[in-house]
Scaffold this active site. Sequence first.
Site, short mmCIF file in Angstrom:
data_model
loop_
_atom_site.label_atom_id
_atom_site.label_comp_id
_atom_site.label_asym_id
_atom_site.label_seq_id
_atom_site.Cartn_x
_atom_site.Cartn_y
_atom_site.Cartn_z
N SER A 64 47.10 44.61 45.61
CA SER A 64 47.77 44.47 44.31
C SER A 64 48.52 43.16 44.15
CB SER A 64 48.76 45.62 44.11
OG SER A 64 48.07 46.76 43.69
N LYS A 67 47.33 40.83 41.53
CA LYS A 67 47.48 41.11 40.09
C LYS A 67 48.25 40.03 39.33
CE LYS A 67 47.17 46.16 40.73
NZ LYS A 67 48.00 47.38 40.93
N TYR A 191 37.34 44.01 40.05
CA TYR A 191 38.76 44.22 40.38
C TYR A 191 38.90 44.55 41.87
CZ TYR A 191 42.97 46.95 41.13
OH TYR A 191 44.13 47.45 41.68
N TYR A 243 56.63 48.55 40.44
CA TYR A 243 56.28 49.85 39.85
C TYR A 243 57.51 50.71 39.55
CZ TYR A 243 52.03 48.40 42.41
OH TYR A 243 50.99 47.71 42.94
N VAL A 261 49.16 47.49 48.83
CA VAL A 261 49.05 48.61 49.78
C VAL A 261 48.60 48.19 51.17
CG1 VAL A 261 48.74 50.56 48.21
CG2 VAL A 261 46.76 49.21 48.90
N1 GLN Z 1 43.08 47.97 45.51
C1 GLN Z 1 44.19 48.86 45.42
C2 GLN Z 1 43.95 49.91 44.33
O1 GLN Z 1 43.41 49.59 43.34
C3 GLN Z 1 45.43 48.09 45.11
C4 GLN Z 1 46.65 48.98 44.94
C5 GLN Z 1 47.92 48.37 45.50
O2 GLN Z 1 47.90 47.44 46.31
N2 GLN Z 1 49.04 48.93 45.12
O3 GLN Z 1 44.25 51.06 44.50
#
Ligand code: GLN
Length: 412
Positions: A64, A67, A191, A243, A261
Site C-alpha cells: 500500500s 498508493k 494494481y 486508515y 502490509v
Molecule cells: N496489496 C495489498 C492489498 O491490496 C495492499 C494492502 C496494504 O498494504 N494495506 O490488499
Amino acid sequence: MKTPVPDYLDEIRTLCDAGEDGTLADYIPELAAVDPERFALAACMRDGVVYATGDADVEFTIQSMSKPFVYALALRDRGIDAVLAKVAVEPSGDAFNEISLEDSTGRPDNPMINIGALTTHALVGRPGTGEFDRDLIISAGLSAFAGRPLGFDDEVYRSEIETAFRNRAMANLVRATEIITDDPDEIVRGYTRQCAYRVTVRDLAVMAMTLATGGVNPVTGQRVVTPRVCRQVLSVMATCGMYDAAGDWMSTVGIPAKSGVSGGIFGALPGQLGLAAFSPRLDKHGHSVEGVRTFERLSRDMDLHLMNVDGADVEVVRSAVTDDEGGRRFRLQGPMTFATAELVLRQFEEIPAGPQTVTVDLEHVSTVNHTARRMLIEGMRRLGLDGHEVVLVDPERRLPDPGLSSPAPAGR
Ligand code: GLN
C-alpha cells in the site's frame, strides 16, 4: 568529529523493540513467509544523504505504500480536478479493505484505501492507456521517486492475485457504477503488480523525501512531480494514510505517512526529511507494530510533529532605529510569511509621511515567501508615495530595488 545521528538511529532500534507483538499479514500467503525479526530504519535528508540502520538493504514489497506515489502519477497525468471527480479525499474511518464509498456520488472515499487505490490506478496515463503501458508508466514513476530502477517480486504478485477476491469485488463494483470504465480484471492485475515492486527502507526514505521537497528527487535531482501534486498527496497521506488510525497517528506522530502490509511505513515531513521503517509484524490496522513505535519515538525525540510551533516567539523586527535626520532603519529577521510581513507593514504604518529615508534591511531574513514578497513590495511602494526615500538592504536580492519598481520614487 563524527555526527551522532547514526548512533541515535541505532539506539532507536533497541528502544522500539516490540518483541513478538503483532502478526504477519497472512491473507497474502507469500508475505507470511518472511522473517518476522527483521527491522530497518532510514532517514533521507534534504541534500539526499541517507542514514540507515538494521536490515536497511533487505528488500520487501511496497504494497500500500505504492498508493501515494501512484496517486501522484495520476494527478500528474490527468490533473487534480479529473482525479477528484473519481476519488474523494475524505478519511473513511474504516479499514483499508472496506467498501468505503461516498453516498451521493459513489466515489471511493480516498486514494489510500484499496477501493480508492484501484480506481486511482486506472487514472494513470492518458485516457485510453492500456494495461501494458500503464505498467510501464508506474514502473518508471516509482523508480523515478526512488532514484533507481525498482525490481519486481513475481512470487508475491502471484500469491496475491490468486487470492485477490476482495479487491476483484471492489474493482467490479466501481466498474458497475461507471466510476471506472476499464476492464476490472485488468485493473486488479495492474494494481496488484503496483503493490509488488521491491523496495528497501533507503528507497522509501528517498521516495518520501521526494514528496517532502515538493517533487524533486534529492539524490538524482530529477523533478518527478510538481509542488502542487506533492501538496495534494501529502494532505491525503496526513488525513487518510493510516486508515482507521489516521487521527491517532496525526495527533501522536504528526507526520504525513503511509503503511503497507509488508511491514513498511514511510513518512514525509514537508521541507525537512523522509523517513522509513520496516518490521513485518502488524497491528490490527495492518501497520507495523515496531514501525509505529519507531515513528512515535522519533517524532517525540526529534520534535518532528507537523503541528509543533517553533520560532513563533522570534521578533520579526530585530531593531528599529531613528537617525539624527529622522530617518528610520528597520532590521528584519527570521522567515517572512503573511503573518510576519503583516507585523512589518503595521510598523511602516506608524511612520509619519515626510521626506525621511526609510531603510529596510533584510540581511538577517531567512526566507521570503511569495505572499510576504508582495506585501513588502507594496509596503515600500506606499512609503515611497508618502514621500520617503526607501532604501533596501538585500544582499541576497530577494526583492526588487524599490527605487526602480516604485512608480513614485520619493526624494530622488
Ligand atoms: N496489496 C495489498 C492489498 O491490496 C495492499 C494492502 C496494504 O498494504 N494495506 O490488499
